[in-house]
Design a protein around this motif. Structure first.
Motif, PDB file in Angstrom:
ATOM      1  N   GLY A  46       0.784  -1.228   0.000  1.00 14.00           N
ATOM      2  CA  GLY A  46       0.000   0.000   0.000  1.00 14.00           C
ATOM      3  C   GLY A  46       0.814   1.275   0.000  1.00 14.00           C
ATOM      4  O   GLY A  46       0.262   2.371   0.147  1.00 14.00           O
ATOM      5  N   ILE A  47       2.126   1.183  -0.168  1.00  9.82           N
ATOM      6  CA  ILE A  47       2.999   2.359  -0.174  1.00  9.82           C
ATOM      7  C   ILE A  47       3.566   2.544  -1.574  1.00  9.82           C
ATOM      8  O   ILE A  47       4.157   1.616  -2.132  1.00  9.82           O
ATOM      9  CB  ILE A  47       4.149   2.210   0.842  1.00  9.82           C
ATOM     10  CG1 ILE A  47       3.598   1.997   2.252  1.00  9.82           C
ATOM     11  CG2 ILE A  47       5.070   3.437   0.806  1.00  9.82           C
ATOM     12  CD1 ILE A  47       4.664   1.710   3.293  1.00  9.82           C
ATOM     13  N   SER A  48       3.370   3.697  -2.145  1.00  6.60           N
ATOM     14  CA  SER A  48       3.925   3.988  -3.469  1.00  6.60           C
ATOM     15  C   SER A  48       5.416   4.270  -3.343  1.00  6.60           C
ATOM     16  O   SER A  48       5.837   5.132  -2.561  1.00  6.60           O
ATOM     17  CB  SER A  48       3.219   5.197  -4.088  1.00  6.60           C
ATOM     18  OG  SER A  48       1.841   4.919  -4.288  1.00  6.60           O
ATOM     19  N   PRO A 136       9.824   2.639   2.151  1.00  9.43           N
ATOM     20  CA  PRO A 136      10.124   1.234   2.460  1.00  9.43           C
ATOM     21  C   PRO A 136       9.955   0.330   1.237  1.00  9.43           C
ATOM     22  O   PRO A 136       9.212   0.650   0.304  1.00  9.43           O
ATOM     23  CB  PRO A 136       9.093   0.886   3.547  1.00  9.43           C
ATOM     24  CG  PRO A 136       8.609   2.191   4.082  1.00  9.43           C
ATOM     25  CD  PRO A 136       8.704   3.162   2.957  1.00  9.43           C
ATOM     26  N   ASN A 137      10.638  -0.820   1.261  1.00  8.64           N
ATOM     27  CA  ASN A 137      10.536  -1.833   0.215  1.00  8.64           C
ATOM     28  C   ASN A 137      10.675  -1.220  -1.176  1.00  8.64           C
ATOM     29  O   ASN A 137       9.852  -1.446  -2.071  1.00  8.64           O
ATOM     30  CB  ASN A 137       9.216  -2.597   0.338  1.00  8.64           C
ATOM     31  CG  ASN A 137       9.137  -3.416   1.613  1.00  8.64           C
ATOM     32  OD1 ASN A 137      10.057  -4.178   1.931  1.00  8.64           O
ATOM     33  ND2 ASN A 137       8.068  -3.234   2.368  1.00  8.64           N
ATOM     34  N   THR A 138      11.739  -0.453  -1.317  1.00  7.45           N
ATOM     35  CA  THR A 138      11.968   0.286  -2.570  1.00  7.45           C
ATOM     36  C   THR A 138      13.404   0.069  -3.029  1.00  7.45           C
ATOM     37  O   THR A 138      14.329   0.043  -2.218  1.00  7.45           O
ATOM     38  CB  THR A 138      11.704   1.789  -2.363  1.00  7.45           C
ATOM     39  OG1 THR A 138      10.347   1.968  -1.947  1.00  7.45           O
ATOM     40  CG2 THR A 138      11.961   2.579  -3.636  1.00  7.45           C
ATOM     41  N   LEU A 139      13.553  -0.082  -4.340  1.00  8.83           N
ATOM     42  CA  LEU A 139      14.868  -0.199  -4.952  1.00  8.83           C
ATOM     43  C   LEU A 139      15.179   1.071  -5.729  1.00  8.83           C
ATOM     44  O   LEU A 139      14.371   1.515  -6.561  1.00  8.83           O
ATOM     45  CB  LEU A 139      14.919  -1.396  -5.907  1.00  8.83           C
ATOM     46  CG  LEU A 139      16.159  -1.501  -6.804  1.00  8.83           C
ATOM     47  CD1 LEU A 139      17.403  -1.810  -5.955  1.00  8.83           C
ATOM     48  CD2 LEU A 139      15.975  -2.561  -7.880  1.00  8.83           C
ATOM     49  N   LEU A 140      16.354   1.650  -5.460  1.00  6.90           N
ATOM     50  CA  LEU A 140      16.858   2.792  -6.233  1.00  6.90           C
ATOM     51  C   LEU A 140      17.998   2.314  -7.114  1.00  6.90           C
ATOM     52  O   LEU A 140      18.916   1.644  -6.628  1.00  6.90           O
ATOM     53  CB  LEU A 140      17.349   3.901  -5.312  1.00  6.90           C
ATOM     54  CG  LEU A 140      16.341   4.499  -4.333  1.00  6.90           C
ATOM     55  CD1 LEU A 140      17.009   5.579  -3.488  1.00  6.90           C
ATOM     56  CD2 LEU A 140      15.128   5.065  -5.061  1.00  6.90           C
ATOM     57  N   VAL A 141      17.957   2.664  -8.382  1.00  7.40           N
ATOM     58  CA  VAL A 141      19.042   2.351  -9.300  1.00  7.40           C
ATOM     59  C   VAL A 141      19.576   3.662  -9.855  1.00  7.40           C
ATOM     60  O   VAL A 141      18.930   4.309 -10.696  1.00  7.40           O
ATOM     61  CB  VAL A 141      18.581   1.429 -10.443  1.00  7.40           C
ATOM     62  CG1 VAL A 141      19.760   1.111 -11.361  1.00  7.40           C
ATOM     63  CG2 VAL A 141      17.980   0.140  -9.884  1.00  7.40           C
ATOM     64  N   PHE A 142      20.736   4.072  -9.346  1.00  5.82           N
ATOM     65  CA  PHE A 142      21.399   5.283  -9.827  1.00  5.82           C
ATOM     66  C   PHE A 142      22.308   4.903 -11.009  1.00  5.82           C
ATOM     67  O   PHE A 142      22.959   3.860 -10.990  1.00  5.82           O
ATOM     68  CB  PHE A 142      22.243   5.915  -8.722  1.00  5.82           C
ATOM     69  CG  PHE A 142      21.445   6.491  -7.586  1.00  5.82           C
ATOM     70  CD1 PHE A 142      21.005   7.802  -7.632  1.00  5.82           C
ATOM     71  CD2 PHE A 142      21.137   5.715  -6.470  1.00  5.82           C
ATOM     72  CE1 PHE A 142      20.277   8.346  -6.585  1.00  5.82           C
ATOM     73  CE2 PHE A 142      20.411   6.248  -5.428  1.00  5.82           C
ATOM     74  CZ  PHE A 142      19.977   7.555  -5.479  1.00  5.82           C
ATOM     75  N   SER A 143      22.358   5.770 -12.003  1.00  2.44           N
ATOM     76  CA  SER A 143      23.201   5.491 -13.161  1.00  2.44           C
ATOM     77  C   SER A 143      23.785   6.786 -13.708  1.00  2.44           C
ATOM     78  O   SER A 143      23.257   7.885 -13.482  1.00  2.44           O
ATOM     79  CB  SER A 143      22.417   4.760 -14.253  1.00  2.44           C
ATOM     80  OG  SER A 143      21.331   5.548 -14.709  1.00  2.44           O
ATOM     81  N   ALA A 144      24.897   6.655 -14.440  1.00 10.33           N
ATOM     82  CA  ALA A 144      25.575   7.789 -15.068  1.00 10.33           C
ATOM     83  C   ALA A 144      26.547   7.236 -16.097  1.00 10.33           C
ATOM     84  O   ALA A 144      26.931   6.063 -16.053  1.00 10.33           O
ATOM     85  CB  ALA A 144      26.305   8.649 -14.040  1.00 10.33           C
TER      86      ALA A 144
END
Length: 505
Positions: A46-48, A136-144
């Motif tokens: 339930g969390i975006s 919460p329960n989130t994936l961050l993908v940083f790129s450059a």
């Protein structure tokens, strides 16, 4: 005067040195196209999934060193970024740093660093730090995108360009960090240069039930090192001539037959000091347990079930002493131990279950005399489905202890995916480490969870490998302890020298 030819030759050498000119070495590094992708790891909570940028700040640094390979680094320029720019040029060295906007804000910044030298060393660095909060329960993908280049006109010296996305936490108890980086090196023994263009990608998941505030640093750096071109000032010539003149006068007036017993007394005193010296013990150990992995589907709508297959896994253990008395094993599990001249080293991989990755890694090094090092490692080749996240994890326990200022003690656990080709390096690392260096004493004991997240965001199967290792090493200054036979040989040699000198006088 017999010393005149020598004085004349020394003056000629100094004159020749003043005309020596070093070739130029250079490097440049840029990091652009910075962006972040957000993935929801639990659509049912339930969390975006989202990220909030809190602040973005940085600095550009230019430093130089007037003597090649030694001396203090001097800060030539420090400029706040973004935006910002700086340039320094003097004494055959130049460098520049800049951060420029490429869009409407956020992470739309390009970081540029360049360095060039024909005399000693200079470096340019840019660090841009992003503070953020992630749900919460989130994936961050940083790129450059990293664009690196090096040039070098002579075999001597080196040029280095690099770029990185990194997070670390260094505390008094220990160090941990996650980074992805690329580097290009024009090494000491070759001329020429090269270029490298690579996409950097760093995955940072938040598996917790609460939002997490953290930070990430983007950086680019360039450095050039060229042997110093000696160009003496006029006053230096005058001092040199005066010094050589005094040396010639002293040599003419020096007694031709000094007392024979003095060097023998000095030698005996030095030997006595060597035998009375004793080195304290330094120790280090690294242990990795609860090794595990998980696979998460990042696109439930693509019709592909997220999965990983391990195509091969190999183990390696190594224990030795700075290039001597090494022992090793090259099996999935094993144990090796080596003891030599006041030091010991041990490495092992043990199985704790039936699955491939149910393994514990252990490395231990203890030294009271010289260097001891050990390493236990796994190489895992895998194949990952499209739009999938693979997370390796484990519990790391690293320890060091050292009772004297000299020497060092180091322990580290590493998860690493990397590639090396033609003086270039590209890799992603998660590490947990402790270190006691020169001038430090005491003991450190650090326990920390290790985690390396690897994503395949493409539409095809991705094959790669990851290395997992525990390593430890210690270095204690060598204490020479002569054998009884050495004393007898030395005494006989001193008696013979005394007899010969007495005959000559």
């Amino acid at each position: 005067m017999r010393q005149l030819p020598r004085l004349f030759a020394a003056a000629m050498l100094a004159a020749v040195a003043s005309f020596v000119q070093a070739d130029t070495g250079g490097a440049s590094a840029s990091l652009s196209g910075l962006k972040v992708q957000v993935f929801d790891l639990d659509p049912t909570d339930g969390i975006s999934a989202s990220i909030s940028f809190l602040s973005l700040s940085g600095v550009g640094l230019i430093r130089s060193r007037q003597q090649f390979g030694s001396g203090e680094w001097v800060l030539e320029s420090s400029v706040s970024m973004p935006p910002g720019a700086a340039q320094v040029s003097s004494h055959g060295r130049s460098a520049s740093t800049s951060s420029t906007s490429t869009g409407s804000g956020g992470l739309d910044w390009a970081l540029n660093a360049a360095a060039s030298s024909s005399n000693a060393e200079i470096s340019a660095d840019i660090f841009l730090t992003l503070n953020y909060t992630v749900t919460p329960n989130t994936l961050l993908v940083f790129s450059a995108t990293a664009e690196l280049a090096t040039t070098k006109g002579q075999p001597a010296g080196s040029s280095l360009a690099g770029a990185a996305l990194q997070y670390w936490d260094h505390t008094p108890e220990g160090q941990t960090g996650t980074l992805v980086s690329a580097s290009l090196h024009a090494p000491w023994d070759s001329a020429g240069g090269g270029s490298l263009s690579k996409q950097l990608e760093l995955s940072l998941p938040n598996f917790g039930a609460d939002s997490k505030t953290s930070w990430l640093q983007f950086s680019s750096n360039a450095s050039a090192q060229v042997p110093t071109a000696a160009v003496p000032e006029p006053g230096s010539y005058a001092l040199m001539v005066a010094g050589l003149g005094l040396l010639a006068i002293w040599r003419r007036r020096r007694p031709t037959a000094p007392r024979a017993w003095r060097p023998f007394v000095a030698a005996a005193a030095m030997l006595g000091m060597a035998t009375s010296a004793s080195a304290d013990t330094a120790s280090a150990s690294a242990t990795l347990t609860r090794l595990n992995y998980q696979v998460i589907d990042l696109d439930l709508a693509d019709g592909i079930t997220a999965a990983v297959s391990f195509t091969s896994i190999a183990g390696h253990g190594l224990a030795g002493f700075g290039g001597a008395a090494y022992k090793e094993f090259r099996t999935l599990t094993g144990h090796v131990q080596s003891v030599h001249a006041g030091a010991s080293a041990e490495a092992s991989i043990t199985s704790v279950g039936g699955a491939w990755l149910d393994l514990n890694l252990y490395a231990n090094a203890v030294s009271g005399n010289g260097r001891a090092d050990s390493k236990a490692s796994l190489t895992v080749n895998y194949s990952l489905t499209p739009n999938s996240l693979l997370v390796f994890s484990g519990e790391s326990h690293v320890q060091t202890a050292k009772a004297q200022d000299a020497g060092d003690s180091f322990a580290r656990v590493d998860f690493r995916r990397w590639d090396e080709l033609n003086n270039a390096w590209l890799g992603q690392t998660n590490y947990v480490a402790v270190k006691l260096g020169v001038g430090q004493t005491g003991a450190l004991d650090f326990v920390k969870g290790s985690q390396l997240a690897l994503t395949n965001l493409s539409s095809f199967q991705y094959d790669s490998k990851v290395e997992i290792w525990a390593e430890a090493f210690t270095t204690v200054p060598v204490t020479q302890v002569p054998e009884p036979g050495s004393y007898a040989l030395m005494a006989g040699g001193l008696v013979m020298l005394a007899w010969l000198r007495r005959k000559r006088s």
